[in-house]
Every structure is written in C-alpha cells, then in structure tokens.
Design a protein around this motif. Structure first.
Motif, PDB file in Angstrom:
ATOM      1  N   PHE A  64     -98.891  -8.945  66.267  1.00 10.80           N
ATOM      2  CA  PHE A  64    -100.126  -8.351  66.771  1.00 10.80           C
ATOM      3  C   PHE A  64     -99.871  -7.615  68.096  1.00 10.80           C
ATOM      4  O   PHE A  64    -100.362  -6.505  68.319  1.00 10.80           O
ATOM      5  N   LYS A  65     -99.091  -8.251  68.958  1.00 15.16           N
ATOM      6  CA  LYS A  65     -98.836  -7.678  70.279  1.00 15.16           C
ATOM      7  C   LYS A  65     -98.095  -6.354  70.184  1.00 15.16           C
ATOM      8  O   LYS A  65     -98.332  -5.429  70.986  1.00 15.16           O
ATOM      9  N   ASN A  66     -97.212  -6.240  69.195  1.00 17.23           N
ATOM     10  CA  ASN A  66     -96.408  -5.023  69.060  1.00 17.23           C
ATOM     11  C   ASN A  66     -97.211  -3.839  68.516  1.00 17.23           C
ATOM     12  O   ASN A  66     -96.783  -2.690  68.652  1.00 17.23           O
ATOM     13  N   ILE A  67     -98.332  -4.128  67.878  1.00 18.63           N
ATOM     14  CA  ILE A  67     -99.172  -3.039  67.351  1.00 18.63           C
ATOM     15  C   ILE A  67    -100.177  -2.678  68.443  1.00 18.63           C
ATOM     16  O   ILE A  67    -101.295  -3.202  68.490  1.00 18.63           O
ATOM     17  N   ASP A  68     -99.781  -1.801  69.348  1.00 19.34           N
ATOM     18  CA  ASP A  68    -100.597  -1.515  70.524  1.00 19.34           C
ATOM     19  C   ASP A  68    -101.108  -0.080  70.592  1.00 19.34           C
ATOM     20  O   ASP A  68    -101.701   0.326  71.597  1.00 19.34           O
ATOM     21  N   THR A  69    -100.903   0.693  69.525  1.00 20.79           N
ATOM     22  CA  THR A  69    -101.453   2.055  69.474  1.00 20.79           C
ATOM     23  C   THR A  69    -102.034   2.310  68.090  1.00 20.79           C
ATOM     24  O   THR A  69    -101.682   1.624  67.119  1.00 20.79           O
ATOM     25  N   GLU A  70    -102.896   3.290  67.995  1.00 21.00           N
ATOM     26  CA  GLU A  70    -103.483   3.636  66.702  1.00 21.00           C
ATOM     27  C   GLU A  70    -102.412   4.091  65.727  1.00 21.00           C
ATOM     28  O   GLU A  70    -102.474   3.780  64.524  1.00 21.00           O
ATOM     29  N   GLU A  71    -101.427   4.797  66.230  1.00 23.89           N
ATOM     30  CA  GLU A  71    -100.355   5.301  65.361  1.00 23.89           C
ATOM     31  C   GLU A  71     -99.551   4.150  64.767  1.00 23.89           C
ATOM     32  O   GLU A  71     -99.227   4.152  63.574  1.00 23.89           O
ATOM     33  N   LYS A  72     -99.237   3.146  65.597  1.00 23.13           N
ATOM     34  CA  LYS A  72     -98.487   1.987  65.102  1.00 23.13           C
ATOM     35  C   LYS A  72     -99.301   1.206  64.076  1.00 23.13           C
ATOM     36  O   LYS A  72     -98.761   0.698  63.095  1.00 23.13           O
ATOM     37  N   LEU A  73    -100.610   1.119  64.316  1.00 21.73           N
ATOM     38  CA  LEU A  73    -101.467   0.392  63.381  1.00 21.73           C
ATOM     39  C   LEU A  73    -101.485   1.070  62.022  1.00 21.73           C
ATOM     40  O   LEU A  73    -101.293   0.420  60.987  1.00 21.73           O
ATOM     41  N   LEU A  74    -101.707   2.381  62.009  1.00 19.66           N
ATOM     42  CA  LEU A  74    -101.769   3.101  60.737  1.00 19.66           C
ATOM     43  C   LEU A  74    -100.409   3.106  60.043  1.00 19.66           C
ATOM     44  O   LEU A  74    -100.340   3.037  58.809  1.00 19.66           O
ATOM     45  N   GLU A  75     -99.336   3.159  60.818  1.00 18.48           N
ATOM     46  CA  GLU A  75     -97.998   3.101  60.235  1.00 18.48           C
ATOM     47  C   GLU A  75     -97.750   1.734  59.603  1.00 18.48           C
ATOM     48  O   GLU A  75     -97.200   1.633  58.501  1.00 18.48           O
ATOM     49  N   PHE A  76     -98.171   0.676  60.308  1.00 21.73           N
ATOM     50  CA  PHE A  76     -98.007  -0.690  59.804  1.00 21.73           C
ATOM     51  C   PHE A  76     -98.779  -0.884  58.502  1.00 21.73           C
ATOM     52  O   PHE A  76     -98.233  -1.394  57.510  1.00 21.73           O
ATOM     53  N   PHE A  77    -100.042  -0.491  58.479  1.00 19.88           N
ATOM     54  CA  PHE A  77    -100.845  -0.653  57.269  1.00 19.88           C
ATOM     55  C   PHE A  77    -100.348   0.277  56.160  1.00 19.88           C
ATOM     56  O   PHE A  77    -100.399  -0.082  54.976  1.00 19.88           O
ATOM     57  N   GLY A  78     -99.891   1.445  56.510  1.00 17.43           N
ATOM     58  CA  GLY A  78     -99.361   2.362  55.505  1.00 17.43           C
ATOM     59  C   GLY A  78     -98.126   1.821  54.824  1.00 17.43           C
ATOM     60  O   GLY A  78     -97.874   2.099  53.645  1.00 17.43           O
ATOM     61  N   LYS A  79     -97.357   1.009  55.552  1.00 19.89           N
ATOM     62  CA  LYS A  79     -96.131   0.437  54.999  1.00 19.89           C
ATOM     63  C   LYS A  79     -96.407  -0.824  54.188  1.00 19.89           C
ATOM     64  O   LYS A  79     -95.843  -1.001  53.098  1.00 19.89           O
ATOM     65  N   TYR A  80     -97.287  -1.707  54.702  1.00 21.80           N
ATOM     66  CA  TYR A  80     -97.462  -3.020  54.078  1.00 21.80           C
ATOM     67  C   TYR A  80     -98.754  -3.178  53.265  1.00 21.80           C
ATOM     68  O   TYR A  80     -98.792  -3.949  52.314  1.00 21.80           O
ATOM     69  N   PHE A  81     -99.805  -2.463  53.634  1.00 20.12           N
ATOM     70  CA  PHE A  81    -101.087  -2.602  52.945  1.00 20.12           C
ATOM     71  C   PHE A  81    -101.691  -1.227  52.632  1.00 20.12           C
ATOM     72  O   PHE A  81    -102.842  -0.945  52.975  1.00 20.12           O
ATOM     73  N   PRO A  82    -100.917  -0.360  51.974  1.00 22.69           N
ATOM     74  CA  PRO A  82    -101.391   1.027  51.805  1.00 22.69           C
ATOM     75  C   PRO A  82    -102.679   1.147  51.013  1.00 22.69           C
ATOM     76  O   PRO A  82    -103.518   2.007  51.302  1.00 22.69           O
ATOM     77  N   ASP A  83    -102.877   0.257  50.026  1.00 23.20           N
ATOM     78  CA  ASP A  83    -104.080   0.376  49.200  1.00 23.20           C
ATOM     79  C   ASP A  83    -105.336  -0.063  49.936  1.00 23.20           C
ATOM     80  O   ASP A  83    -106.454   0.228  49.494  1.00 23.20           O
ATOM     81  N   SER A  84    -105.173  -0.750  51.064  1.00 20.82           N
ATOM     82  CA  SER A  84    -106.350  -1.220  51.804  1.00 20.82           C
ATOM     83  C   SER A  84    -106.929  -0.151  52.726  1.00 20.82           C
ATOM     84  O   SER A  84    -108.105  -0.235  53.110  1.00 20.82           O
ATOM     85  N   ILE A  85    -106.125   0.837  53.089  1.00 15.13           N
ATOM     86  CA  ILE A  85    -106.582   1.829  54.069  1.00 15.13           C
ATOM     87  C   ILE A  85    -107.792   2.621  53.567  1.00 15.13           C
ATOM     88  O   ILE A  85    -108.799   2.732  54.276  1.00 15.13           O
ATOM     89  N   PRO A  86    -107.754   3.172  52.345  1.00 13.61           N
ATOM     90  CA  PRO A  86    -108.954   3.881  51.877  1.00 13.61           C
ATOM     91  C   PRO A  86    -110.147   2.958  51.659  1.00 13.61           C
ATOM     92  O   PRO A  86    -111.295   3.416  51.700  1.00 13.61           O
ATOM     93  N   LEU A  87    -109.894   1.671  51.429  1.00 17.19           N
ATOM     94  CA  LEU A  87    -110.994   0.727  51.243  1.00 17.19           C
ATOM     95  C   LEU A  87    -111.686   0.418  52.570  1.00 17.19           C
ATOM     96  O   LEU A  87    -112.915   0.382  52.660  1.00 17.19           O
TER      97      LEU A  87
END
Length: 448
Positions: free
Chosen positions: A251-274
């Motif tokens: 959680f601490k390492n995800i400190d920017t919007e870009e890192k968050l979207l990159e993280f979700f795009g890599k591990y939870f891509p189907d959840s982003i449009p939801l």
C-alpha cells in the motif's frame, strides 16, 4: 443471591457493553428469558449513521449465525428479504477470465451477503419489542469493578459521568474491549494478540447504468494473486463492496495515481472498467488501509460477575467469514447454558469459559490458514484436486466424510472438532495413497 439458583426465579440486572451485532443479539436473548437488560454503546445509534467508513459494510452469514438469528425470530427476514445468496467462489484470473468453485456441490448450500448496519438495525429494532431492554448510546466505559458489579460510563455529548450496578456484566465491545482490558488485571488471565502484516482497504463497484449488477451476483468474487488478493461481495443496491488485502508496504509503495493504475492494470485489469478509473483513484487515496488483528484469551469470565463474548473474547481475521457467525454462536450457546443450568450464573460462566476457548482458538487458526488458501492455494491444481476428492467422498459417504469448509460453514459442529476431522481425513488419504502405491508396485513387480 442475585442469580437464579435451583428453584429461585429472581431475574438479573444485566449490563451488556457494546451495542453492535453480538451485543444487540445477546440483549434480546437475555430479555427473552425475562432478565432486565441495559445495553450501553460507545457510538451513536447505528440506525442514525448509515454510512460508517472503516469497517466492512457487508458480512457473510452462514449456518451458525442463522441458527442464532432464528432463536430470536429474525432469520427468515434477514435471509429471505435481505440476504444475497453466494453459492460459489468466482475466481478472476490475471487475464480477466473467470471460473467458479461451488461451496457445496452436493446439497447446494450457500452463504449470504448481508449488510452490517442493516442487520444491526434489525436487531436493535427487535430489542424494542421487549420492555425489559433499555439502550444507551454515546456512553463510553471508563471504569469497571467486577467485585462490586459496578461500571462507570461517560456520556460523550455532555461528559456527564454515569454510575451503573449490575448482577452480570457482559462485554461484547469488540476486539479492543474495555471490559477485557479490566479482565487483564485479574490473575491467571491469558491474553495474546497478533497483527498480520496485511491490511485492507475498501473500494466499490457501483451498479450499472440501469441499476443492476455489473457482475454475476450469486458469487463471492476473488482475485487471488499469491501474496495479496481482492474480493467483492454483492450489496442490496446492486453495488459491490470490494476489499483489497495486501501487505502494508505494498500500500505504501502505491503513492501516485500512475502507480495505482499500473498496479491494477497488471493484477486486476478486469476490475478497472467495473470500478471506473476516477472512482478507483478517489476511493484508494480517500482512505487508508486498516489493520487486521487476532485475539486469543482465556478464561472468558471473572467470578459470577463478568463475561466477554464475540470479538472481545476471540477476534479473528475475516478470511473464513466466521467472525460474526462465531460471535452469534456465542449467544446461542449461552442461551442453551442458561436453559441447562436454570439461569445459575456461576455454572453458566464456568462452563462457557472452560469449553468455548478451544473452538475459538480453532477458528482463529483456521481463519489465518484460509487467507493463504484464498490468495494463493485456490489457484493451484492440487487444491482443486483435493476439493474434487473431498466432494466425491462427501457425495458417497455424507455421514462419514464432511469437507472442512462444509463442516465450518454449513454445520454447527464445534470448530475444534472440524479441525480434528480434517486431520483424520488427511491421515486416511495419506494411507490410501500409500496403499495404492504399494498395490501398484506389487502389480508391476509380479507382472514382469
């Protein structure tokens, strides 16, 4: 004597500390037996604060909890008019594809997603049907004297001090219980707590533009990713409560919007449009991850004056969905003991303490193990093979072989017995595999 003994029928003045789910339910059980109950809660009436951030807004109700709710007459309403059945786990792979694992392939039993605040409100409302229940909100417990049966509260709005006396004090005030804090001063009281390195953060998948579910609703959705995972439970308004569990340093390492979207795009891509990118960013950075603690202690009582139940006695991590169910089971077990001992308080408290701790310790350990299963093992072929074997033998010998999850979730078998059954099943399977291996060797050897 203030308590009933033999044919004595004097009713108790009971103070229940904690007006949450377990405290409200216990108050009703005691009121049904004719005792005078005063329910004290630190927070304001949950019915006036429908949106409380920081605690899971929905919970998984299973057989143990249903039995306890049935005992006070609210099971049918919660299950049939409010609860959303979840019949299987829906596993989301990293590539967005899914597959389901039924909870009970033999009899199709299910767990139910229920709203925490709604259920708490129903129990508080039910308590209003009893003239012998009085409720006091915004009262903080600041001092306890178990010898005298006295409690001191402070009204949060006026800072006025309130002195209360009781024949019996029941602490149902959660994992950081003020009642338990006083018990810890008693000799021979054992206590331990453990924080796990993983925290949780709640997100939300809203209803679609037509007000419907964006995912199949009768499932507990899981995104297992080894060292972390995300789950989603359906809500009655067709939204989803999404909970991300992972180590705090992640959680601490995800400190920017870009890192968050990159993280979700890599591990939870189907959840982003939801969820929606904007809402994901708002929810993620709008809160902070909460800690998860497990508590073990014993005994649960002090003399004939005080008792702790629910999370105050045995807080567990949420990965078996049994925290609420175990707390509710405390209430039904206590009610049985009140009946068994004719409201003789010393006998009731002694038996509850001497027997319940084994099951509480067992479900605590099971819950810790199940996190590993949910975030990692569930994706492995060995897990699916073992589940298939368990389900087949369960289908073949339903009275002999009950899989661990089924015994925990769909029965009232003591948690400690569930563990013993699993250990026995493991031994049987190991012996069967060894016997098959030996038989294969013998056949191979003599077929030369």
């Amino acid at each position: 004597m203030a308590f009933q003994n033999g044919n004595s029928k004097k009713k108790l003045d009971v103070v229940v500390v904690g007006g949450g789910l377990v405290g409200s339910l216990e108050a009703i059980y005691l009121a049904k037996r004719g005792h005078r109950v005063s329910l004290y809660e630190y927070r304001e009436d949950i019915r006036n604060t429908p949106n409380v951030r920081g605690r899971s807004i929905n919970l998984a109700l299973s057989v143990r909890g249903r039995k306890a709710l049935k005992g006070v007459g609210v099971e049918d309403h919660i299950v049939n008019e409010h609860g959303i059945p979840m019949r299987a786990r829906m596993i989301h792979r990293p590539d967005g594809t899914t597959y389901s694992i039924p909870y009970d392939a033999r009899t199709n039993q299910c767990i139910y997603s229920v709203g925490r605040n709604y259920l708490n409100g129903i129990l508080l409302k039910e308590s209003e049907n009893y003239d012998n229940v009085e409720k006091y909100f915004n009262h903080k417990l600041v001092e306890s004297n178990f010898q005298k049966g006295s409690l001191t509260f402070v009204k949060m709005d006026t800072k006025e001090t309130v002195q209360v006396k009781a024949d019996l004090i029941i602490g149902a005030d959660g994992a950081f219980s003020a009642v338990r804090k006083e018990m810890m001063k008693q000799p021979l009281f054992d206590f331990s707590q453990q924080y796990i390195e993983h925290g949780y953060l709640e997100l939300c998948i809203p209803a679609d533009e037509n007000g419907g579910f964006q995912m199949p609703p009768n499932f507990l959705h899981i995104w297992p990713r080894g060292n972390f995972m995300m789950i989603a439970l359906p809500n009655q308004d067709c939204s989803w409560t999404v909970t991300l569990f992972m180590p705090f340093n992640h959680f601490k390492n995800i400190d920017t919007e870009e890192k968050l979207l990159e993280f979700f795009g890599k591990y939870f891509p189907d959840s982003i449009p939801l969820i929606g990118e904007k809402k994901l960013i708002e929810d993620f950075f709008g809160g902070s991850p909460s800690a998860l603690v497990t508590v073990k202690c014993r005994p649960y009582h002090v003399h004939d004056k005080a008792l702790i139940i629910g999370d105050a006695a045995h807080a567990v991590v949420p990965f078996y969905g049994q925290g609420m169910n175990a707390g509710f089971e405390d209430c039904s077990i206590l009610n049985d003991l009140f009946q068994k001992h004719n409201d003789n308080i010393p006998n009731i408290l002694q038996e509850f303490s001497s027997t319940r701790w084994q099951d509480a310790f067992a479900i605590s350990d099971l819950a810790m193990y199940n996190y590993i299963e949910m975030r990692d093992l569930v994706t492995r072929p060995s897990y699916r093979l073992r589940k298939a074997v368990d389900d087949f033998i369960f289908w073949l010998l339903p009275n002999v072989w009950v899989p661990l999850y089924n015994s925990v979730t769909f029965s009232t078998m003591p948690y400690s017995q569930c563990v013993k059954n699993r250990q026995w099943q493991n031994k049987v399977l190991i012996m069967a595999i060894a016997a098959l291996g030996l038989l294969s060797f013998i056949i191979f050897y003599y077929s030369k």
